[in-house]
Design a protein around this motif. Structure first.
Motif, short mmCIF file in Angstrom:
data_model
loop_
_atom_site.label_atom_id
_atom_site.label_comp_id
_atom_site.label_asym_id
_atom_site.label_seq_id
_atom_site.Cartn_x
_atom_site.Cartn_y
_atom_site.Cartn_z
N GLU A 167 -13.10 0.64 9.79
CA GLU A 167 -13.83 1.55 8.90
C GLU A 167 -13.99 0.98 7.50
OE1 GLU A 167 -15.94 5.07 8.05
OE2 GLU A 167 -15.23 4.28 9.96
N PHE A 168 -12.93 0.45 6.93
CA PHE A 168 -12.96 -0.06 5.56
C PHE A 168 -12.89 -1.57 5.50
CE2 PHE A 168 -11.02 4.22 5.23
CZ PHE A 168 -12.06 4.83 4.56
N ILE A 172 -8.64 6.61 11.83
CA ILE A 172 -8.60 5.27 11.25
C ILE A 172 -7.15 4.85 11.03
CG2 ILE A 172 -9.24 3.87 9.25
CD1 ILE A 172 -11.41 6.17 8.79
N THR A 189 -9.56 0.25 13.48
CA THR A 189 -9.29 -0.34 12.17
C THR A 189 -10.56 -0.79 11.46
OG1 THR A 189 -8.95 -2.49 13.25
CG2 THR A 189 -6.99 -1.14 12.82
N ARG A 230 -5.55 8.15 9.15
CA ARG A 230 -6.40 9.16 8.53
C ARG A 230 -7.62 9.42 9.41
NH1 ARG A 230 -8.23 6.29 3.04
NH2 ARG A 230 -5.96 6.15 2.77
N TYR A 263 0.85 -1.20 0.00
CA TYR A 263 0.00 0.00 0.00
C TYR A 263 0.88 1.25 0.00
CZ TYR A 263 -3.68 3.23 1.52
OH TYR A 263 -4.56 4.27 1.61
N GLU A 273 -8.97 -3.43 2.89
CA GLU A 273 -10.29 -3.09 2.37
C GLU A 273 -11.09 -4.35 2.08
OE1 GLU A 273 -8.97 1.01 -0.02
OE2 GLU A 273 -9.47 -0.81 -1.14
N HIS A 316 -5.62 2.44 8.68
CA HIS A 316 -6.10 1.77 7.46
C HIS A 316 -5.23 0.55 7.20
CE1 HIS A 316 -8.30 1.40 3.86
NE2 HIS A 316 -7.52 2.09 3.04
#
Length: 368
Positions: A139-140, A83, A137, A68, A62, A88, A85
């Motif tokens: 969120e996505f 977050i 962690t 973020r 990544y 996903e 990240h």
């Protein structure tokens, strides 16, 4: 393979960027999926769109920012957490999941270049050691849904043990407590589970999610080990019989947990970008809640009419308050007017939602 949770057994291919092929995450995944041969992408190549299926696990180098802010809007009160990240998509299939509108594919992506993650986090947390962080962690992706393969949360917890000013929330719909034994300070890790009415959990949270009973049993295990847990009623969904459904869930919560074992509880109504309704209607044609009474909010998202939202929030907040919760309750992405109508206070009365939840996360406010 047989020891993996059922929601991970459908993975049929592992694809790895060459730069992270020997990373700890990649080596761990290979060890735990010995029946699959990882396909290593040559340097500079990306995953072909023809491979963009939900049964693929992609271990990626990544190149974006790992730390973020939560993507809230200025029109409604956001909780303000940050977050971390780590990847996903999710192998679970919840009909209301926003990720199906966020992303163009369902490939399970994991950022395997952890050295870059550690470097960025160290720079952020070391720059001002007196500044506190509430991070998560979930969120996505689901914080724990790939843990049995990647051990990512375990790695993150070990790393964050060096930074006492950081509190990590792990939000999930599965039960995986394999990370617990590396926790140095239980007050700096907040295990969190999504809550809903039993009918919603049964019919709209597909793909081998843990049952509400299993989630709360795991929360109780964590609480007995000194952790405070978080519960998230987001999204609350308006459906026939919702009162009985949410009342039953509240009963289950207090069958498992004491008020002082809960750091905070969020309440958020189902809201969606216009494209999510199309995704739900195509992917989950039996889901009918998307045809309720919605209006376009200030953020451009479709939101349940305010009187219906307030009615649901008041009902749930009243039941939780009767069980002994109060200052732990907050609303996700709602206006001051709705806060006042439901809780009789606004975030300003709490010193600001960001500050209030930071204090709750670090255990500095009473649970009266």
């Amino acid at each position: 393979m047989n020891t993996l949770p059922s929601y991970l057994r459908g993975i049929s291919r592992v694809v790895v960027d060459a730069a992270v092929a020997e990373s700890p995450v990649a080596l761990r995944v290979r060890e735990r999926l010995p029946h699959l041969t990882a396909e290593v992408l040559p340097e500079g190549e990306t995953l072909s769109s023809g491979l963009a299926r939900e049964d693929i696990l992609y271990l990626k180098q990544y190149r974006g920012r790992f730390l973020r802010h939560c993507p809230g809007t200025s029109y409604y009160r956001c909780c303000g957490y940050q977050i971390i990240h780590i990847g996903e998509n999710c192998p679970l299939r919840c009909s209301y999941c926003i990720l199906q509108a966020y992303f163009q594919d369902r490939v399970l992506k994991v950022w395997a270049n952890q050295d870059d993650l550690w470097r960025e986090l160290d720079q952020a947390f070391s720059a001002n050691p007196s500044r506190r962080y509430r991070v998560g962690t979930g969120e996505f992706t689901d914080s724990l849904v790939l843990e049995a393969l990647t051990g990512y949360s375990r790695d993150l917890i070990e790393f964050l043990g060096r930074y006492p000013q950081v509190c990590l929330e792990l939000k999930s719909k599965v039960v995986d407590l394999s990370w617990m034994d590396v926790v140095r300070d239980p007050s700096r890790v907040l295990p969190a589970w999504s809550m809903n009415a039993p009918a919603i959990a049964e019919h709209e949270e597909q793909g081998e999610c843990a049952s509400l009973e299993e989630r709360l049993a795991a929360a109780r295990t964590c609480a007995r080990e000194g952790f405070r847990v978080c519960l998230h009623f987001d999204p609350m969904i308006h459906f026939p019989g919702w009162q009985d459904g949410y009342a039953r869930t509240v009963e289950m919560i207090f069958d498992h947990l004491r008020p002082e074992e809960i750091a905070y509880v969020s309440m958020g109504s189902f809201r969606h970008m216009p494209d999510l309704k199309r995704c739900i209607s195509e992917n989950f044609p039996e889901s009918t809640y998307i045809y309720g009474e919605f209006i376009t909010g200030l953020d451009g998202k479709q939101r349940l009419l305010r009187p219906l939202r307030v009615e649901q929030f008041r009902f749930l907040a009243g039941a939780l308050r009767r069980g002994g919760l109060d200052r732990q309750l907050y609303m996700c992405m709602e206006s001051d007017e709705v806060w006042q109508a439901v809780l009789g206070r606004t975030p300003a009365d709490l010193g600001g939602l960001y500050r209030h939840l930071m204090a709750q996360a670090f255990g500095e406010e009473g649970n009266e």
